[in-house]
Design a protein around this motif. Sequence first.
Motif, mmCIF file in Angstrom:
data_model
loop_
_atom_site.group_PDB
_atom_site.id
_atom_site.type_symbol
_atom_site.label_atom_id
_atom_site.label_comp_id
_atom_site.label_asym_id
_atom_site.label_seq_id
_atom_site.Cartn_x
_atom_site.Cartn_y
_atom_site.Cartn_z
ATOM 1 N N GLY A 48 36.222 37.909 54.140
ATOM 2 C CA GLY A 48 35.274 39.033 54.069
ATOM 3 C C GLY A 48 35.778 40.135 53.159
ATOM 4 N N ARG A 49 37.065 40.433 53.248
ATOM 5 C CA ARG A 49 37.632 41.515 52.437
ATOM 6 C C ARG A 49 37.701 41.135 50.950
ATOM 7 N NH1 ARG A 49 38.815 42.931 57.385
ATOM 8 N NH2 ARG A 49 39.441 45.067 57.869
ATOM 9 N N CYS A 50 37.867 39.854 50.671
ATOM 10 C CA CYS A 50 37.843 39.408 49.268
ATOM 11 C C CYS A 50 36.417 39.534 48.711
ATOM 12 C CB CYS A 50 38.304 37.956 49.146
ATOM 13 S SG CYS A 50 40.071 37.731 49.408
ATOM 14 N N ILE A 51 35.425 39.215 49.543
ATOM 15 C CA ILE A 51 34.037 39.239 49.075
ATOM 16 C C ILE A 51 33.599 40.658 48.731
ATOM 17 C CG2 ILE A 51 31.641 38.911 49.868
ATOM 18 C CD1 ILE A 51 32.735 36.433 51.417
ATOM 19 N N VAL A 52 34.015 41.643 49.542
ATOM 20 C CA VAL A 52 33.636 43.023 49.209
ATOM 21 C C VAL A 52 34.678 43.662 48.279
ATOM 22 C CG1 VAL A 52 32.291 43.343 51.307
ATOM 23 C CG2 VAL A 52 34.686 44.027 51.298
ATOM 24 N N ARG A 53 35.644 42.860 47.869
ATOM 25 C CA ARG A 53 36.685 43.244 46.921
ATOM 26 C C ARG A 53 37.537 44.432 47.400
ATOM 27 N NH1 ARG A 53 37.753 42.513 41.879
ATOM 28 N NH2 ARG A 53 39.509 43.673 42.690
ATOM 29 N N LEU A 54 37.786 44.464 48.723
ATOM 30 C CA LEU A 54 38.848 45.336 49.218
ATOM 31 C C LEU A 54 40.172 44.676 48.883
ATOM 32 C CD1 LEU A 54 37.432 46.376 52.702
ATOM 33 C CD2 LEU A 54 37.705 47.809 50.677
ATOM 34 N N LEU A 55 40.125 43.353 48.647
ATOM 35 C CA LEU A 55 41.296 42.590 48.206
ATOM 36 C C LEU A 55 40.937 41.880 46.913
ATOM 37 C CD1 LEU A 55 42.267 40.845 51.569
ATOM 38 C CD2 LEU A 55 43.556 42.672 50.438
ATOM 39 N N GLU A 56 41.906 41.733 46.024
ATOM 40 C CA GLU A 56 41.680 40.929 44.824
ATOM 41 C C GLU A 56 42.220 39.529 45.091
ATOM 42 O OE1 GLU A 56 43.197 42.473 41.170
ATOM 43 O OE2 GLU A 56 42.567 40.707 40.045
ATOM 44 N N PRO A 57 41.352 38.510 45.033
ATOM 45 C CA PRO A 57 41.798 37.158 45.377
ATOM 46 C C PRO A 57 42.935 36.661 44.490
ATOM 47 C CG PRO A 57 39.404 37.252 45.218
ATOM 48 C CD PRO A 57 39.924 38.558 44.699
#
Length: 327
Positions: A48-57
């Motif tokens: 979820g956090r990757c999708i909203v780009r709180l994290l960079e995959p």
Amino acid sequence: MSTLALEVEDLVMHFGPVRAVDGVTLRIRQGSVVALVGESGSGKSTVGRCIVRLLEPTGGTVRLADADITHLTRRQLRPHRRNVSIVFQDPAGSLDPRLSVGDIVGEPLRLMHRKDISTKVSESLRRVGLRPEVAQRSPHELSGGQRQRVSIARALISEPRLLVADEPTSALDVSVQASVLNLLADLQRDLGFACLFITHDLSAVEYLADEVAVMYLGQLVEQGPRSRIFGVPAHPYTQALLSAAPVPDPAEQRARKPVLLGDDLPSAIDPPSGCRFHTRCPVAVDTCRTVIPESRVIGEGGHQVACHLVDDNGTGPDVRTGEGVAR
Ligand code: SF4
């Protein structure tokens, strides 16, 4: 324009040695709800956090509508922000206590330099079942359920195409969980946004999700239409989760025998070889310890499973009954 609101391809997210997400592929059509289910520690919140780009995959791609946002910088992400929002598990932690409810809910519009923010804030509060006067209050004056409604109002004020709801009811009192869940279902139907609903509780999504994806230790083990996952689950892990989920009928509930998985979730630093579930799977065979099972389509609606014991027609074991089942 694509009919997909979200396309995640072979997503990988490693934190140093921790392989939190290891090759997740997931699609959500415009206006549909996909539930991402698994135990805590399975990596679903990280997705979820990757999708909203709180994290960079670390690897793979995330496409929102038609845009690849996987590695965009903060600045490049700005025009895409309005297309995706997130609601977190703990509304107390995600709402800034120094701001009024009105400022919190209106913040996404202020960042977009929009006009008429206070009218939109009132509309948005009404939509989530709160009186517009609540805008003057501070989040700590509200109950947990009201605070989560404020989070939802803020997430939806920019009319996103996709909402990521990360365990949105699990920090709330049991008595208000159902009303917040119903609110999300009503809003989704009325506003038509796509939704990734992240939860550890399969029963919470039975009436909400169009499709279900089941995650185990950083990978998807089964995904497909809700009716298939609830009706003819093929992966032993999905079957175990379903056997432990409460059902409304007390007689049926009493007759249930949950499948006990025994050990805790293994570490994502050194996941088990072969099928990652083999250390807990009640029907594991030798091959499971050495060969990684490929995900294969086994039935209608793109029902996919990754298990050596399920054949191409979906026939395989059901650990709830100990019998073989055709699907
Ligand atoms: Fe169990 Fe083997 Fe299937 Fe994995 S591949 S779920 S260990 S039977």
